[in-house]
Design a protein around this motif. Structure first.
Motif, PDB file in Angstrom:
ATOM      1  N   GLY A  51       0.805  -1.211   0.000  1.00 30.07           N
ATOM      2  CA  GLY A  51       0.000   0.000   0.000  1.00 30.07           C
ATOM      3  C   GLY A  51       0.839   1.262   0.000  1.00 30.07           C
ATOM      4  O   GLY A  51       0.308   2.366  -0.155  1.00 30.07           O
ATOM      5  N   ILE A  52       2.158   1.121   0.186  1.00 33.01           N
ATOM      6  CA  ILE A  52       3.078   2.258   0.179  1.00 33.01           C
ATOM      7  C   ILE A  52       3.840   2.313  -1.148  1.00 33.01           C
ATOM      8  O   ILE A  52       3.871   3.336  -1.823  1.00 33.01           O
ATOM      9  CB  ILE A  52       4.076   2.157   1.349  1.00 33.01           C
ATOM     10  CG1 ILE A  52       3.329   2.138   2.684  1.00 33.01           C
ATOM     11  CG2 ILE A  52       5.093   3.306   1.301  1.00 33.01           C
ATOM     12  CD1 ILE A  52       4.210   1.826   3.878  1.00 33.01           C
ATOM     13  N   ALA A  53       4.433   1.198  -1.525  1.00 24.46           N
ATOM     14  CA  ALA A  53       5.283   1.157  -2.715  1.00 24.46           C
ATOM     15  C   ALA A  53       4.589   0.551  -3.926  1.00 24.46           C
ATOM     16  O   ALA A  53       5.090   0.669  -5.041  1.00 24.46           O
ATOM     17  CB  ALA A  53       6.552   0.360  -2.410  1.00 24.46           C
ATOM     18  N   GLY A  54       3.437  -0.099  -3.721  1.00 27.37           N
ATOM     19  CA  GLY A  54       2.773  -0.783  -4.819  1.00 27.37           C
ATOM     20  C   GLY A  54       3.398  -2.134  -5.099  1.00 27.37           C
ATOM     21  O   GLY A  54       4.498  -2.440  -4.643  1.00 27.37           O
ATOM     22  N   ASN A  55       2.686  -2.967  -5.839  1.00 24.29           N
ATOM     23  CA  ASN A  55       3.190  -4.290  -6.188  1.00 24.29           C
ATOM     24  C   ASN A  55       2.480  -4.760  -7.452  1.00 24.29           C
ATOM     25  O   ASN A  55       1.254  -4.669  -7.548  1.00 24.29           O
ATOM     26  CB  ASN A  55       2.957  -5.284  -5.050  1.00 24.29           C
ATOM     27  CG  ASN A  55       3.891  -6.471  -5.111  1.00 24.29           C
ATOM     28  OD1 ASN A  55       4.893  -6.451  -5.829  1.00 24.29           O
ATOM     29  ND2 ASN A  55       3.578  -7.496  -4.352  1.00 24.29           N
ATOM     30  N   ARG A  56       3.225  -5.245  -8.384  1.00 24.15           N
ATOM     31  CA  ARG A  56       2.649  -5.678  -9.662  1.00 24.15           C
ATOM     32  C   ARG A  56       1.594  -6.755  -9.438  1.00 24.15           C
ATOM     33  O   ARG A  56       1.823  -7.729  -8.734  1.00 24.15           O
ATOM     34  CB  ARG A  56       3.750  -6.205 -10.582  1.00 24.15           C
ATOM     35  CG  ARG A  56       3.291  -6.513 -12.012  1.00 24.15           C
ATOM     36  CD  ARG A  56       4.489  -6.940 -12.861  1.00 24.15           C
ATOM     37  NE  ARG A  56       4.109  -7.066 -14.264  1.00 24.15           N
ATOM     38  CZ  ARG A  56       3.626  -8.181 -14.811  1.00 24.15           C
ATOM     39  NH1 ARG A  56       3.454  -9.262 -14.050  1.00 24.15           N
ATOM     40  NH2 ARG A  56       3.321  -8.212 -16.094  1.00 24.15           N
TER      41      ARG A  56
END
Length: 444
Positions: A340-345
């Motif tokens: 939720g902070i850096a995102g994830n594919r």
């Protein structure tokens, strides 16, 4: 799940080969055990202002061996760098460079903790205070052998020895923070109090943990019980056998409940009050993933994740805030995620839900403050669970190593952070997000 690589490169021929090839060698982390010393070895406190003197006195009152000046080649358990009186960037030079040589003497599993203030005041003062952020995060990436670096940020009117400032300092110095690295905790008020027994900080509390049947949820339930709380373990009826096993093992009670029900919040309150007479802590841990690239995402995958991971928490919190049984210094802790902070594919739905958790926490903090309460989130990074064990081998190995500690965390690492935030000593900390990620090196 066992990290076979870490075991291989830290012993015998594997260790020698890893050194020759320059391969990562994840250290055995110093984790908390009841009854153990807070920290192994003396603690060096550096800083020229009255804040440093007060913190040194507090550490002495805990029975720690405190140094105000370094003794050459003396092995140190920790270094506390007190920077609460900065007025300009030039003020960083003397205390930081004075402490720098002592980093060579930091023991394996040692701790470095900065104490500073929120950026504000004149542009020069704000620059100096914000500079501590970059300083600490960079230093944490330089530490080795399982040592960590973290920071405490004080609001303008909060004393360095306020209960929550000392509570955060104890947490960062202890083995409870083993997988917390390169992070800051902001102490926004003088609320809170230190427990009478540091090994039972939740004594007398009644705590609810959702998603408690397995994995991180089960670890949270067990850790809260170990720290003195009576625990209500909540999970869906399909997990009933595992839930009963967890609840029975900690002498708590089990509540089979779908948290997406409209009446879930009231059922949680009724169960806790009827069975245990009160409700002090709610841990929102329940969560699901339904991964898919956004271009292939359907309504079912999107909606189910949003409903379980954030909408259910919002509904339960509404019931808690309206209840007369959740009024005495209540605590809410939510499990977010570094996604939720850096995102994830492939996790747009999951990342949106966990970003939503963090937004909810910040907005709910003022609503709980009127009752002396707090709400915070813990954002795990790569944690060794049944879910991460199903990740393909090469992807899993890369994910494990992409943090400053070069390894995955354990469910208990997340649970330790939650237990700290659920306690009285964190009463002055609210609306915060604490990452338990070993200082993840990607994205944030």
């Amino acid at each position: 799940m066992t990290d076979t690589y870490a075991r291989l490169v830290n012993h015998g021929l594997g260790r020698d080969l890893a050194r020759k090839l320059g391969l990562p060698q994840p250290a055995d982390l110093r984790r908390y055990r009841p009854g153990q010393p807070l920290i192994d070895g003396p603690v060096l406190v550096r800083g020229s202002g009255p804040g440093a003197d007060r913190i040194a006195a507090a550490l002495l009152s805990w029975g720690l061996d405190v140094r105000r000046h370094a003794v050459p080649k003396e092995r140190l358990g920790g270094i506390v760098l007190v920077l609460d009186a900065l007025e300009a960037p030039g003020d960083l030079e003397q205390p930081v460079l004075a402490a720098a040589p002592s980093l060579r003497d930091l023991a394996p599993g040692g701790r470095v903790v900065t104490v500073s203030r929120v950026p504000g005041g004149t542009p020069a003062t704000a620059a100096a205070r914000q500079g501590v952020d970059g300083l600490l995060r960079s230093l944490a990436k330089e530490l080795r052998a399982g040592a960590t670096g973290n920071g405490i940020v004080l609001a303008e009117d909060v004393s360095p020895t306020a209960p929550s400032a000392l509570g955060a300092l104890r947490f960062f110095l202890s083995g409870r923070s083993a997988f917390v690295d390169g992070q800051f905790i902001r102490v926004s008020s003088a609320e809170g109090r230190l427990p009478d027994d540091a090994d039972a900080p939740l004594a007398g509390k009644v705590a609810v943990v959702t998603g408690a049947a397995r994995g991180i949820g089960a670890a949270i339930a067990r850790t809260l019980h170990r720290d003195g709380a009576t625990v209500v373990a909540v999970d869906v009826p399909a997990a009933g056998d595992h839930l009963a096993e967890v609840a029975n093992g900690i002498h708590g009670t089990a509540l089979q409940l779908d948290i997406t029900r409209d009446d879930a919040g009231q059922r949680i309150i009724d169960h806790a009050v009827h069975r245990h007479g009160r409700l002090d802590v709610v841990v929102h841990n329940a969560g699901i993933t339904r991964d898919k690239l956004l271009v292939n995402m359907d309504q079912s995958r999107w909606g189910s994740v949003i409903n379980v991971n954030i909408a259910a928490q919002l509904r339960i919190n509404e019931a808690l805030l309206a209840s007369e049984h959740f009024r005495s210094e209540p605590r809410i802790v939510s499990v977010a995620s570094t996604s939720g902070i850096a995102g994830n594919r492939g996790q747009t739905n999951y990342a949106a839900s966990k970003g939503g958790v963090m937004g909810m926490v910040r907005a709910t903090a003022p609503l709980l403050a009127q009752h002396g309460g707090s709400i915070n989130a813990v954002a795990p990074g790569f944690i060794e669970t049944e879910m991460t064990a199903r990740i393909p081998f090469a992807t899993r190995e890369i994910a494990r190593r992409l943090n400053s500690l070069q390894q995955g965390g354990l469910p208990g690492d997340v649970a330790e952070a939650i237990s700290f935030l659920a306690g009285d000593s964190a009463g002055g900390i609210s609306g915060e997000v604490l990452r338990v990620c070993g200082q993840n090196l990607v994205g944030a």
